[in-house]
Design a protein around this motif. Sequence first.
Motif, PDB file in Angstrom:
ATOM      1  N   LEU A 177       0.824  -1.210   0.000  1.00  0.00           N
ATOM      2  CA  LEU A 177       0.000   0.000   0.000  1.00  0.00           C
ATOM      3  C   LEU A 177       0.858   1.261   0.000  1.00  0.00           C
ATOM      4  O   LEU A 177       0.584   2.208  -0.746  1.00  0.00           O
ATOM      5  CB  LEU A 177      -0.946  -0.004   1.203  1.00  0.00           C
ATOM      6  CG  LEU A 177      -2.033  -1.080   1.148  1.00  0.00           C
ATOM      7  CD1 LEU A 177      -2.815  -1.136   2.458  1.00  0.00           C
ATOM      8  CD2 LEU A 177      -2.979  -0.829  -0.035  1.00  0.00           C
ATOM      9  N   LEU A 178       1.903   1.268   0.818  1.00  0.00           N
ATOM     10  CA  LEU A 178       2.782   2.435   0.855  1.00  0.00           C
ATOM     11  C   LEU A 178       3.433   2.659  -0.505  1.00  0.00           C
ATOM     12  O   LEU A 178       3.491   3.779  -1.013  1.00  0.00           O
ATOM     13  CB  LEU A 178       3.867   2.251   1.934  1.00  0.00           C
ATOM     14  CG  LEU A 178       3.374   2.320   3.383  1.00  0.00           C
ATOM     15  CD1 LEU A 178       4.489   1.933   4.346  1.00  0.00           C
ATOM     16  CD2 LEU A 178       2.870   3.739   3.695  1.00  0.00           C
ATOM     17  N   TYR A 179       3.909   1.569  -1.103  1.00  0.00           N
ATOM     18  CA  TYR A 179       4.560   1.672  -2.408  1.00  0.00           C
ATOM     19  C   TYR A 179       3.598   2.222  -3.447  1.00  0.00           C
ATOM     20  O   TYR A 179       3.924   3.124  -4.215  1.00  0.00           O
ATOM     21  CB  TYR A 179       5.091   0.302  -2.836  1.00  0.00           C
ATOM     22  CG  TYR A 179       5.769   0.316  -4.179  1.00  0.00           C
ATOM     23  CD1 TYR A 179       7.134   0.549  -4.292  1.00  0.00           C
ATOM     24  CD2 TYR A 179       5.033   0.100  -5.351  1.00  0.00           C
ATOM     25  CE1 TYR A 179       7.764   0.570  -5.523  1.00  0.00           C
ATOM     26  CE2 TYR A 179       5.650   0.129  -6.592  1.00  0.00           C
ATOM     27  CZ  TYR A 179       7.012   0.363  -6.674  1.00  0.00           C
ATOM     28  OH  TYR A 179       7.623   0.391  -7.901  1.00  0.00           O
ATOM     29  N   ARG A 180       2.384   1.673  -3.451  1.00  0.00           N
ATOM     30  CA  ARG A 180       1.384   2.085  -4.439  1.00  0.00           C
ATOM     31  C   ARG A 180       0.917   3.513  -4.181  1.00  0.00           C
ATOM     32  O   ARG A 180       0.451   4.200  -5.101  1.00  0.00           O
ATOM     33  CB  ARG A 180       0.183   1.137  -4.413  1.00  0.00           C
ATOM     34  CG  ARG A 180       0.528  -0.290  -4.795  1.00  0.00           C
ATOM     35  CD  ARG A 180       0.662  -0.483  -6.279  1.00  0.00           C
ATOM     36  NE  ARG A 180      -0.629  -0.411  -6.943  1.00  0.00           N
ATOM     37  CZ  ARG A 180      -0.795  -0.362  -8.254  1.00  0.00           C
ATOM     38  NH1 ARG A 180       0.252  -0.339  -9.047  1.00  0.00           N
ATOM     39  NH2 ARG A 180      -1.992  -0.316  -8.785  1.00  0.00           N
ATOM     40  N   ALA A 181       1.020   3.946  -2.921  1.00  0.00           N
ATOM     41  CA  ALA A 181       0.605   5.311  -2.592  1.00  0.00           C
ATOM     42  C   ALA A 181       1.688   6.316  -2.964  1.00  0.00           C
ATOM     43  O   ALA A 181       1.528   7.523  -2.766  1.00  0.00           O
ATOM     44  CB  ALA A 181       0.286   5.410  -1.094  1.00  0.00           C
ATOM     45  N   GLY A 182       2.821   5.809  -3.507  1.00  0.00           N
ATOM     46  CA  GLY A 182       3.865   6.712  -3.962  1.00  0.00           C
ATOM     47  C   GLY A 182       4.849   7.124  -2.886  1.00  0.00           C
ATOM     48  O   GLY A 182       5.684   7.998  -3.107  1.00  0.00           O
ATOM     49  N   VAL A 183       4.761   6.489  -1.724  1.00  0.00           N
ATOM     50  CA  VAL A 183       5.722   6.785  -0.659  1.00  0.00           C
ATOM     51  C   VAL A 183       7.122   6.375  -1.119  1.00  0.00           C
ATOM     52  O   VAL A 183       7.285   5.426  -1.885  1.00  0.00           O
ATOM     53  CB  VAL A 183       5.327   6.011   0.619  1.00  0.00           C
ATOM     54  CG1 VAL A 183       6.433   6.072   1.663  1.00  0.00           C
ATOM     55  CG2 VAL A 183       4.013   6.548   1.177  1.00  0.00           C
ATOM     56  N   ALA A 188       9.024   2.768   2.528  1.00  0.00           N
ATOM     57  CA  ALA A 188       8.058   1.673   2.430  1.00  0.00           C
ATOM     58  C   ALA A 188       8.690   0.348   2.837  1.00  0.00           C
ATOM     59  O   ALA A 188       8.110  -0.437   3.600  1.00  0.00           O
ATOM     60  CB  ALA A 188       7.514   1.589   1.005  1.00  0.00           C
TER      61      ALA A 188
END
Lengths: 214, 214, 214
Positions: A177-183, A188
């Motif tokens: 989720l963090l990766y996909r949220a662009g973090v 991440a």
Amino acid sequence: LELSELVFHAFELNGTAAFAVSGAMVALKKRMDIFGVVFIGITTALGGGIIRDVLLGYHPPKAFLSSVYIAVAAVTSALMFAVAFLLKDRYLKSEKKAESVNNIFDAVGLGAFTVTGIRTAMDAGNCGNAFLAVFLGVITGIGGGLLRDLLTGEIPVVLQKRIYAVASIVGGCAYYLLYRAGVDDTVAIFAGVALVFVIRMLSTAFRWNLPKAF
Amino acid sequence: LELSELVFHAFELNGTAAFAVSGAMVALKKRMDIFGVVFIGITTALGGGIIRDVLLGYHPPKAFLSSVYIAVAAVTSALMFAVAFLLKDRYLKSEKKAESVNNIFDAVGLGAFTVTGIRTAMDAGNCGNAFLAVFLGVITGIGGGLLRDLLTGEIPVVLQKRIYAVASIVGGCAYYLLYRAGVDDTVAIFAGVALVFVIRMLSTAFRWNLPKAF
Amino acid sequence: LELSELVFHAFELNGTAAFAVSGAMVALKKRMDIFGVVFIGITTALGGGIIRDVLLGYHPPKAFLSSVYIAVAAVTSALMFAVAFLLKDRYLKSEKKAESVNNIFDAVGLGAFTVTGIRTAMDAGNCGNAFLAVFLGVITGIGGGLLRDLLTGEIPVVLQKRIYAVASIVGGCAYYLLYRAGVDDTVAIFAGVALVFVIRMLSTAFRWNLPKAF
């Protein structure tokens, strides 16, 4: 960024060694010979990644292409055999203690393997398939232990006690989720690994188990 | 034709659920936790197709690409866990009965999975290889049960009793031959599934077993 | 050269039959039905090559493309079942003897499968990766036995006693090194097979085992 990659590789190598130790210990318990101990050690360390790569279609699996991981797994397992061979009774007496120390390194490895698995799945073009990505992360994390238990005639411990696969699932979802949220990727990764680690440590300390029906 | 496809998908979904139930029941018998029950349920439901796709080179296996089957398997297994958790003793007492009811749905699933497996093998360009096509059909049908038994420490039941694999082989051969003979696909499919179903029901009713040496 | 190829194929076919016999015997010991006996026989004979091809990415695995090996494995297993079915007690009494006779053919098969495995790995473009080549040779040799033991609920015997995997490793390394050194392929092949065979025979005769820790 370079430092963070270095740290992550250190996590992975540490996981490889910790998984090999857990494999070797089960094989020793089963009175296997030195080949059996090293074979189970290597399988426990590399098996999860191999299953993942077979499912993703990487031929041959990446584990075979980098001799570092194979070497770490083989040497660690052989060392465990040597220690048990030399110490005999003293090894058997300190088995439980060694196991609980190894549990700490194992938790870091579970986190690192989970994250690596998800990343590999996404790099193979499955970014949008959350189930597949997290599933392959979990398989990378728990697959070696599954093979270890199958090959030593045990019902996989990961299906029966402690919060193990669930730690991998939760940490894996967080990373995804963090990766996909662009973090930022480094953030991440470390969040995912840390979450797996903390859940494992807490569930060991407080003897958490998932609910059973009976 | 559209109706027939719909019916066939219903057969497959029913098989997914029935296989998940059989997996969950074995896992419950082994006193696994909720993760173990759901994991074994999903593996039993999707394992045969995954083995087939690994052998055929579909990466990732198709099971991961359609969330419907995963969802059906996961929800069914979780429901089984919930039922056992809530009913406790009453669940244990009705276990045998539930098993024999599930056996009926399982037979439809075995037929549908066998046909799907053969079709997938032929679509991958193995039309002329009868052994491969039927073998992969049978693996699609029995592979999940094999994995279920391996992961729960049982000797695969399919290798030991009742006419199970043989039902899949006979129905699979029938489907393959009809298809190759140019018979309308819908007819061939339903003939294959029906044959598997009838053989399973008869062998359960009359307690048929294959011959043993001793 | 043609003669040598013929001899090598004879070795492989002999290995297929010997592995099928060993699989059928374990399945008979477990009181499996005729399907179980034939299935385990085929799996033991072809399983190692199938695992190798899955890891290398040959789809479908080569075993499915040449009906000779499947036929030899199936007929041999079925014959073993027939013999046991007809002789009953007399079969059981001569089990040990049959096993030790089969052990000789098995050793030739182990050698041939190891060499074939290494060659297949190198043909797939992994010539320079010694670990991968030898590992896949060993897996081709011992993989069928691993699957046999997993499917019959045994801890893999190859991890526990006699010099089995190690014979395959030593012979495999010899073949790989000779081949890479530019030695004539026929010489390299027969040296590899002979080495595996001799080590197996010696370790059986003198009851050699690898060291255990306890």
